[in-house]
Write an enzyme that holds these catalytic residues in place. Structure first.
Site, short mmCIF file in Angstrom:
data_model
loop_
_atom_site.label_atom_id
_atom_site.label_comp_id
_atom_site.label_asym_id
_atom_site.label_seq_id
_atom_site.Cartn_x
_atom_site.Cartn_y
_atom_site.Cartn_z
N ARG A 14 -12.06 7.64 7.31
CA ARG A 14 -11.74 8.83 6.81
C ARG A 14 -11.19 8.91 5.47
O ARG A 14 -10.95 7.88 4.72
CB ARG A 14 -10.52 9.52 7.76
CG ARG A 14 -9.11 8.53 7.79
CD ARG A 14 -8.18 9.08 8.86
NE ARG A 14 -7.18 8.17 8.85
CZ ARG A 14 -5.82 8.40 9.67
NH1 ARG A 14 -5.90 9.45 10.37
NH2 ARG A 14 -5.03 7.56 9.62
N LEU A 63 -9.80 -6.49 8.41
CA LEU A 63 -9.72 -7.10 7.04
C LEU A 63 -8.64 -8.38 6.93
O LEU A 63 -8.61 -9.39 6.30
CB LEU A 63 -9.19 -5.93 6.15
CG LEU A 63 -9.11 -6.45 4.56
CD1 LEU A 63 -10.20 -6.88 3.98
CD2 LEU A 63 -8.55 -5.10 3.83
N TYR A 163 5.04 -1.70 0.61
CA TYR A 163 3.79 -1.26 0.07
C TYR A 163 3.68 -1.22 -1.64
O TYR A 163 2.66 -1.76 -1.96
CB TYR A 163 3.61 0.32 0.45
CG TYR A 163 2.51 1.04 -0.02
CD1 TYR A 163 1.25 0.74 0.67
CD2 TYR A 163 2.64 1.77 -1.19
CE1 TYR A 163 0.24 1.65 0.38
CE2 TYR A 163 1.50 2.47 -1.61
CZ TYR A 163 0.04 2.34 -0.69
OH TYR A 163 -1.08 2.99 -1.16
N LYS A 167 0.67 -3.63 -3.35
CA LYS A 167 -0.24 -3.19 -4.30
C LYS A 167 0.08 -3.40 -5.72
O LYS A 167 -1.11 -3.61 -6.63
CB LYS A 167 0.01 -1.38 -4.39
CG LYS A 167 -0.52 -0.58 -3.14
CD LYS A 167 -1.90 -0.94 -2.96
CE LYS A 167 -2.47 0.02 -1.65
NZ LYS A 167 -3.88 -0.11 -1.38
#
Length: 259
Positions: A14, A63, A163, A167
């Site tokens: 999605r 993953l 997060y 990143k």
């Protein structure tokens, strides 16, 4: 062997990943769409890619389990009868819960790092080794790797610190791979989406709507998954052939310094 190159788009059930997979189908790639597990939603995304006139398959892939990466690449090439020339690292997870930096749990930190940074780093490494070792020309004119990071690779958001850290690390990994693989003709790019309207960002909609009106972004609206997908298509089809180690922002001016 298929005359079309294959693109692997991780996390493409999605949102941004799904839009990228469809757009690469329009660009003439056969597409492998991955997600953690099989689902009707993933199958529907595959069907949408197939409507562009190419072949597409769904692949269940964790993953974070780096020991499965090589087998996943081989499975995709066998099922689609060609070779993967494009990897789009889109899969990622957010924090388990927003909150004070001083309350971040090891479980949430490890989850972000394990998927967003470690998993993506080693899939990229495996893909690069795979392309170099096969010893034959790529089907695509511009073999490439595109890693979707985030504006939070640069902009600090203390309510989801783990997060941001994941990143930021992934951004550096993309830069490093871009330098290492340039001599092999593999173009490596980083795309930093800003506020993109997806299911993941829906809980923050009201808060950011108000901030946009006050000048948070130069373009006073949310971005769309399609706008990220268009950028990725430009990169993997050779639209920036002499660029190495640069982050492309798709953020409506979010990260532009303003005063």
């Amino acid at each position: 062997m298929s005359a079309r190159p294959i693109a692997l788009v991780t996390g493409s059930r999605r949102g941004i990943g799904r839009a990228i997979a469809i757009e690469l189908g329009r660009a003439g790639f056969d597409v492998a769409l991955t997600d953690m597990a099989a689902s009707d939603e993933l199958d529907h995304a595959v069907a949408e890619v197939e409507q562009t006139g190419v072949r597409a398959i769904a692949v269940a892939s964790d993953l974070a389990d780096i020991n499965t990466h090589q087998a996943t690449l081989i499975e995709i090439e066998e099922r689609l009868g060609g070779q993967i020339d494009c990897l789009v690292n889109n899969a990622g997870v957010s924090v388990m819960s927003r909150g004070d930096l001083l309350d971040v749990s090891p479980e949430s930190f490890d989850r972000c790092m394990g998927v967003n940074t470690r998993g993506t780093f080693f899939l990229t490494q495996t893909f690069a080794r795979h392309v170099i070792a096969r010893g034959r020309p790529s089907v695509a004119p511009h073999p490439s790797i595109v890693t979707i990071t985030s504006s939070n690779a640069v902009a600090a958001s203390p309510l989801r610190a783990e997060y941001c850290v994941s990143k930021a690390g992934l951004s550096m990994a993309s830069t490093l791979f871009s330098l290492r693989l340039a001599e092999h003709g593999i173009s490596v790019y980083e795309v930093q989406p800003g506020l993109i309207e997806t299911e993941m960002t829906a809980p923050s909609r009201a808060r950011y709507d108000a901030q946009m009106e006050q000048g948070l972004t130069a373009i006073k609206r949310w971005g769309t998954p399609q706008e990220v997908a268009t950028t990725v298509r430009t990169l993997v089809t050779g639209g920036l052939p002499y660029s190495v180690g640069q982050a492309i922002r798709v953020d409506g001016g979010l990260l532009v310094n303003k005063y």
